[in-house]
Motif scaffolding. Structure first.
Motif, PDB file in Angstrom:
ATOM      1  N   TYR A 113       0.829  -1.210   0.000  1.00 59.87           N
ATOM      2  CA  TYR A 113       0.000   0.000   0.000  1.00 59.87           C
ATOM      3  C   TYR A 113       0.863   1.259   0.000  1.00 59.87           C
ATOM      4  O   TYR A 113       0.401   2.344  -0.313  1.00 59.87           O
ATOM      5  N   ILE A 114       2.162   1.101   0.352  1.00 59.94           N
ATOM      6  CA  ILE A 114       3.136   2.169   0.114  1.00 59.94           C
ATOM      7  C   ILE A 114       3.956   1.653  -1.076  1.00 59.94           C
ATOM      8  O   ILE A 114       4.775   0.735  -0.914  1.00 59.94           O
TER       9      ILE A 114
ATOM     10  N   GLN B 144       9.397   2.173   9.329  1.00 58.97           N
ATOM     11  CA  GLN B 144       7.960   2.477   9.417  1.00 58.97           C
ATOM     12  C   GLN B 144       7.503   2.708  10.872  1.00 58.97           C
ATOM     13  O   GLN B 144       8.035   3.537  11.547  1.00 58.97           O
ATOM     14  N   SER B 145       6.550   1.897  11.344  1.00 57.92           N
ATOM     15  CA  SER B 145       5.947   2.206  12.654  1.00 57.92           C
ATOM     16  C   SER B 145       6.885   2.026  13.845  1.00 57.92           C
ATOM     17  O   SER B 145       6.551   2.473  14.940  1.00 57.92           O
TER      18      SER B 145
ATOM     19  N   LYS C 247       7.639   5.084  15.658  1.00 48.84           N
ATOM     20  CA  LYS C 247       6.687   5.690  16.603  1.00 48.84           C
ATOM     21  C   LYS C 247       7.205   5.611  18.043  1.00 48.84           C
ATOM     22  O   LYS C 247       6.821   6.423  18.894  1.00 48.84           O
TER      23      LYS C 247
ATOM     24  N   PHE D 159      -4.144  -0.590  12.669  1.00 49.24           N
ATOM     25  CA  PHE D 159      -3.420   0.649  12.982  1.00 49.24           C
ATOM     26  C   PHE D 159      -4.011   1.889  12.335  1.00 49.24           C
ATOM     27  O   PHE D 159      -3.798   2.995  12.787  1.00 49.24           O
TER      28      PHE D 159
ATOM     29  N   ASN E 295      -1.982   4.926  14.059  1.00 46.34           N
ATOM     30  CA  ASN E 295      -1.571   6.067  13.245  1.00 46.34           C
ATOM     31  C   ASN E 295      -2.080   7.400  13.785  1.00 46.34           C
ATOM     32  O   ASN E 295      -1.344   8.383  13.811  1.00 46.34           O
TER      33      ASN E 295
ATOM     34  N   GLU F 161       4.762   7.620   0.242  1.00 43.07           N
ATOM     35  CA  GLU F 161       3.661   7.634   1.200  1.00 43.07           C
ATOM     36  C   GLU F 161       2.898   8.963   1.156  1.00 43.07           C
ATOM     37  O   GLU F 161       1.677   8.992   1.331  1.00 43.07           O
TER      38      GLU F 161
ATOM     39  N   ASN G  41      -4.066   8.376   6.144  1.00 36.56           N
ATOM     40  CA  ASN G  41      -3.417   9.243   7.135  1.00 36.56           C
ATOM     41  C   ASN G  41      -3.880  10.701   6.993  1.00 36.56           C
ATOM     42  O   ASN G  41      -4.007  11.412   7.996  1.00 36.56           O
TER      43      ASN G  41
ATOM     44  N   TYR H  87       5.516  13.260   9.699  1.00 37.99           N
ATOM     45  CA  TYR H  87       5.159  11.856   9.991  1.00 37.99           C
ATOM     46  C   TYR H  87       5.666  10.905   8.891  1.00 37.99           C
ATOM     47  O   TYR H  87       6.212   9.837   9.183  1.00 37.99           O
TER      48      TYR H  87
ATOM     49  N   CYS I 113       8.466   7.866   9.415  1.00 38.04           N
ATOM     50  CA  CYS I 113       8.221   6.461   9.064  1.00 38.04           C
ATOM     51  C   CYS I 113       9.222   5.978   8.013  1.00 38.04           C
ATOM     52  O   CYS I 113       9.462   4.777   7.900  1.00 38.04           O
TER      53      CYS I 113
ATOM     54  N   TYR J  66      -0.152  -3.754  16.534  1.00 37.56           N
ATOM     55  CA  TYR J  66      -1.458  -3.545  15.903  1.00 37.56           C
ATOM     56  C   TYR J  66      -2.512  -4.329  16.689  1.00 37.56           C
ATOM     57  O   TYR J  66      -2.457  -4.359  17.914  1.00 37.56           O
TER      58      TYR J  66
ATOM     59  N   GLY K 141       6.873  -2.899  12.391  1.00 41.00           N
ATOM     60  CA  GLY K 141       6.540  -1.936  11.343  1.00 41.00           C
ATOM     61  C   GLY K 141       6.206  -2.674  10.065  1.00 41.00           C
ATOM     62  O   GLY K 141       6.624  -3.831   9.901  1.00 41.00           O
ATOM     63  N   VAL K 142       5.473  -2.018   9.160  1.00 40.11           N
ATOM     64  CA  VAL K 142       5.076  -2.700   7.925  1.00 40.11           C
ATOM     65  C   VAL K 142       6.238  -2.888   6.941  1.00 40.11           C
ATOM     66  O   VAL K 142       6.071  -3.527   5.913  1.00 40.11           O
TER      67      VAL K 142
HETATM   68  N1  GLU Z   1       3.860   4.868   7.490  1.00 41.37           N
HETATM   69  C1  GLU Z   1       2.937   3.785   7.691  1.00 41.37           C
HETATM   70  C2  GLU Z   1       1.501   4.290   7.673  1.00 41.37           C
HETATM   71  O1  GLU Z   1       1.245   5.303   8.241  1.00 41.37           O
HETATM   72  C3  GLU Z   1       3.275   3.103   8.981  1.00 41.37           C
HETATM   73  C4  GLU Z   1       2.540   1.848   9.097  1.00 41.37           C
HETATM   74  C5  GLU Z   1       3.172   0.852  10.015  1.00 41.37           C
HETATM   75  O2  GLU Z   1       4.344   0.500   9.933  1.00 41.37           O
HETATM   76  O3  GLU Z   1       2.382   0.402  10.845  1.00 41.37           O
HETATM   77  O4  GLU Z   1       0.634   3.698   7.109  1.00 41.37           O
END
Ligand code: GLU
Length: 304
Positions: free
Chosen positions: A27-28, A63-64, A67, A95, A114, A158, A165, A189, A193, A240, A257-258
């Motif tokens: 999805y990215i 990625q996540s 956070k 998420f 998110n 992204e 987002n 953000y 990520c 998640y 992270g994804v």
């Molecule tokens: N940048 C990703 C998003 O916001 C992070 C998702 C992830 O790793 O959970 O969708």
């Protein structure tokens, strides 16, 4: 005495044969090109030794996992005032779920979904002089590694496709839980990520979470009480809507992270990172979770 090198070698050897490695996040778009056969493990003991196997020195999109760094910086800047803008409860939802945010009047369930991470990004955009640069320096300092970089192509990818987002940020703004412009907060953000790190750099950067807030270079960044709270959120919300499953199978606080990375830690003892880009249906690295389950089962090292 456990032979840690032998333990991670045998886990790596068993799991590298696995045919079903999960699905690389697409999805990215920029992440969809990554080879699902990458697989690395890095382990660092607080006593000083380190052990690696496979692609533990290859940079990937964290990625996540970022956070956790963002929450740490915001906690350092704002202390407990942070918790007026978000909660610390697991969401039990994916998420990127938005309906809960609407039901709960723009107060995200926790800083790792998110919407919560976007509120944290807002705090950093307000609180840091040069947000992207200062945040990068913070992560580099934690890892004691000046080579860590953002991947511009991942951030741009992204930015071009992150509709969910944008929706979350707009919803937060409509509830008055975002002080800065949506575009500025999301720009930060998406870069956050898009940090690229190796398994080894991640274990080094997470050292302070196993060491009561004191990093590899012996600097205290957060108090022991703040670290206790961040570790608690990792345990209950770090995976998640599979945080219960991770606690059940692995028994360590951690974050995924994804991009397929996972970092987990055992306070006072160790930090361990895995990277295998294929994800299970909940968005966690399929092989990474299996590797960590095998690690805590074989070594009997978990918080339980
Ligand atoms: N940048 C990703 C998003 O916001 C992070 C998702 C992830 O790793 O959970 O969708």
């Amino acid at each position: 005495m456990i032979d840690f090198q032998q333990v991670i070698n045998s886990i790596h050897n068993d799991l590298k044969q696995e045919i079903d490695r999960g699905l690389v996040a697409n999805y990215i778009p920029e992440l969809s090109h990554i080879d699902a056969n990458n697989f690395g493990i890095h382990l660092k003991l607080l006593s000083g030794e380190s052990f690696s196997v496979g692609q533990a020195q290859a940079p990937f999109s964290i990625q996540s996992i970022s956070k956790v760094f963002a929450l740490s910086k915001a906690f350092q800047l704002q202390g407990n005032d942070l918790w007026q803008r978000m909660d610390v409860e697991p969401s039990g939802d994916p998420f990127n779920q938005l309906s809960l945010l609407e039901l709960e009047n723009g107060i995200p369930r926790n800083p790792f979904i998110n919407s919560g991470a976007i509120v944290i990004a807002d705090i950093l955009v307000s609180g840091l002089e040069n947000p992207k640069e200062d945040f990068l320096h913070f992560v580099r300092a934690l890892a004691n590694d000046q080579t860590i970089q953002y991947n511009e192509a991942v951030a741009a990818s992204e930015k071009a496709t992150g509709y969910n987002n944008y929706a979350a940020a707009n919803l937060l703004k409509s509830f008055g839980n975002l002080q800065n412009d949506v575009a500025d907060v999301l720009d930060f953000y998406f870069y956050q990520c898009a940090l690229e790190m190796t398994c080894e750099q991640l274990t080094n950067a997470f050292y302070l979470f196993a060491n009561h807030g004191v990093c590899l270079q012996n600097k205290e960044w957060l108090t022991a009480s703040q670290i206790k709270r961040i570790n608690a959120i990792m345990l209950t919300c770090g995976f998640y809507d599979e945080a219960g499953e991770f606690a059940f199978e692995v028994g360590l606080p951690g974050k995924s992270g994804v991009g397929g990375g996972i970092v987990a830690l055992l306070p006072n003892q160790l930090v361990i990172s895995t990277w295998s880009p294929g994800l299970n249906p909940k968005g966690n690295s399929k092989i990474g979770m299996q590797a960590l389950e095998a690690f805590t089962t074989k070594t009997k090292l978990s918080i339980f």
